[in-house]
Design a protein around this motif. Sequence first.
Motif, PDB file in Angstrom:
ATOM      1  N   MET A  48       0.836  -1.188   0.000  1.00 56.45           N
ATOM      2  CA  MET A  48       0.000   0.000   0.000  1.00 56.45           C
ATOM      3  C   MET A  48       0.875   1.244   0.000  1.00 56.45           C
ATOM      4  N   ARG A  49       0.302   2.325  -0.548  1.00 58.14           N
ATOM      5  CA  ARG A  49       0.981   3.610  -0.480  1.00 58.14           C
ATOM      6  C   ARG A  49      -0.056   4.718  -0.514  1.00 58.14           C
ATOM      7  N   LEU A  50       0.277   5.841   0.043  1.00 55.15           N
ATOM      8  CA  LEU A  50      -0.597   6.996   0.033  1.00 55.15           C
ATOM      9  C   LEU A  50      -0.612   7.590  -1.367  1.00 55.15           C
ATOM     10  N   LEU A  51      -1.803   7.797  -1.948  1.00 54.31           N
ATOM     11  CA  LEU A  51      -1.920   8.324  -3.303  1.00 54.31           C
ATOM     12  C   LEU A  51      -2.126   9.836  -3.334  1.00 54.31           C
ATOM     13  N   HIS A  52      -3.173  10.303  -2.641  1.00 54.98           N
ATOM     14  CA  HIS A  52      -3.451  11.732  -2.652  1.00 54.98           C
ATOM     15  C   HIS A  52      -4.312  12.126  -1.465  1.00 54.98           C
ATOM     16  N   THR A  53      -4.361  13.414  -1.232  1.00 56.37           N
ATOM     17  CA  THR A  53      -5.271  14.017  -0.263  1.00 56.37           C
ATOM     18  C   THR A  53      -6.190  14.932  -1.044  1.00 56.37           C
ATOM     19  N   MET A  54      -7.491  14.838  -0.784  1.00 53.86           N
ATOM     20  CA  MET A  54      -8.469  15.646  -1.513  1.00 53.86           C
ATOM     21  C   MET A  54      -8.870  16.852  -0.679  1.00 53.86           C
ATOM     22  N   LEU A  55      -8.880  18.022  -1.327  1.00 48.52           N
ATOM     23  CA  LEU A  55      -9.364  19.253  -0.723  1.00 48.52           C
ATOM     24  C   LEU A  55     -10.473  19.809  -1.605  1.00 48.52           C
ATOM     25  N   ARG A  56     -11.589  20.194  -1.000  1.00 48.17           N
ATOM     26  CA  ARG A  56     -12.658  20.850  -1.755  1.00 48.17           C
ATOM     27  C   ARG A  56     -12.331  22.336  -1.817  1.00 48.17           C
ATOM     28  N   TYR A  79       4.481  17.887  -6.517  1.00 49.01           N
ATOM     29  CA  TYR A  79       5.891  18.135  -6.851  1.00 49.01           C
ATOM     30  C   TYR A  79       6.487  17.005  -7.670  1.00 49.01           C
ATOM     31  N   THR A  80       5.853  15.838  -7.626  1.00 50.76           N
ATOM     32  CA  THR A  80       6.326  14.687  -8.384  1.00 50.76           C
ATOM     33  C   THR A  80       5.148  14.083  -9.133  1.00 50.76           C
ATOM     34  N   ASP A  81       5.424  13.219 -10.067  1.00 49.45           N
ATOM     35  CA  ASP A  81       4.355  12.483 -10.733  1.00 49.45           C
ATOM     36  C   ASP A  81       3.637  11.611  -9.715  1.00 49.45           C
ATOM     37  N   GLU A  82       2.377  11.333  -9.979  1.00 53.41           N
ATOM     38  CA  GLU A  82       1.577  10.523  -9.063  1.00 53.41           C
ATOM     39  C   GLU A  82       2.180   9.140  -8.837  1.00 53.41           C
ATOM     40  N   SER A  83       2.893   8.613  -9.819  1.00 52.80           N
ATOM     41  CA  SER A  83       3.502   7.291  -9.673  1.00 52.80           C
ATOM     42  C   SER A  83       4.687   7.314  -8.703  1.00 52.80           C
ATOM     43  N   GLU A  84       5.201   8.515  -8.408  1.00 50.75           N
ATOM     44  CA  GLU A  84       6.383   8.648  -7.556  1.00 50.75           C
ATOM     45  C   GLU A  84       6.082   9.121  -6.147  1.00 50.75           C
ATOM     46  N   GLY A  85       4.944   9.752  -5.910  1.00 57.37           N
ATOM     47  CA  GLY A  85       4.657  10.258  -4.573  1.00 57.37           C
ATOM     48  C   GLY A  85       3.228  10.740  -4.451  1.00 57.37           C
TER      49      GLY A  85
END
Length: 134
Positions: free
Chosen positions: A1-9, A46-52
């Motif tokens: 598992m890895r953290l993908l994103h945080t969503m902000l409205r 700051y990085t591509d989604e595949s990297e962070g």
Amino acid sequence: MRLLHTMLRVGNLERSLAFYTEVLEMRLLRKHDYPDGKFTLAFVGYTDESEGAVLELTHNWDTSEYDLGNAYGHIAIEVEDAYAACDRIRERGGKVVREAGPMKHGTTVIAFVEDPDGYKIELIQRKERAGQRD
């Protein structure tokens, strides 16, 4: 598992994209409108989604403002020099809400800025040796 994103409205997507890309120097990674759902998703980082991990900015077309609530804390970004980062952010029209300096009960240098919707972003100055955070 890895953290993908945080969503902000966000209430105004263009204003938020300008803040994250021009003030905090992130890149717009992708953006897509969903007309049937009346919303737009924009991913910045700051990085591509595949990297962070990245931020997902969600704009619901019929909502221009949100209550942030009292459970949300902040997003943290590591910076080389928190003092210089605050100066750059201010020069680009960003709002510094806590000037750079040592944290209250430690030595780590931090600062806080605020995005156009009121979300707090902590700037944490990189230590000389990795793994030394208070």
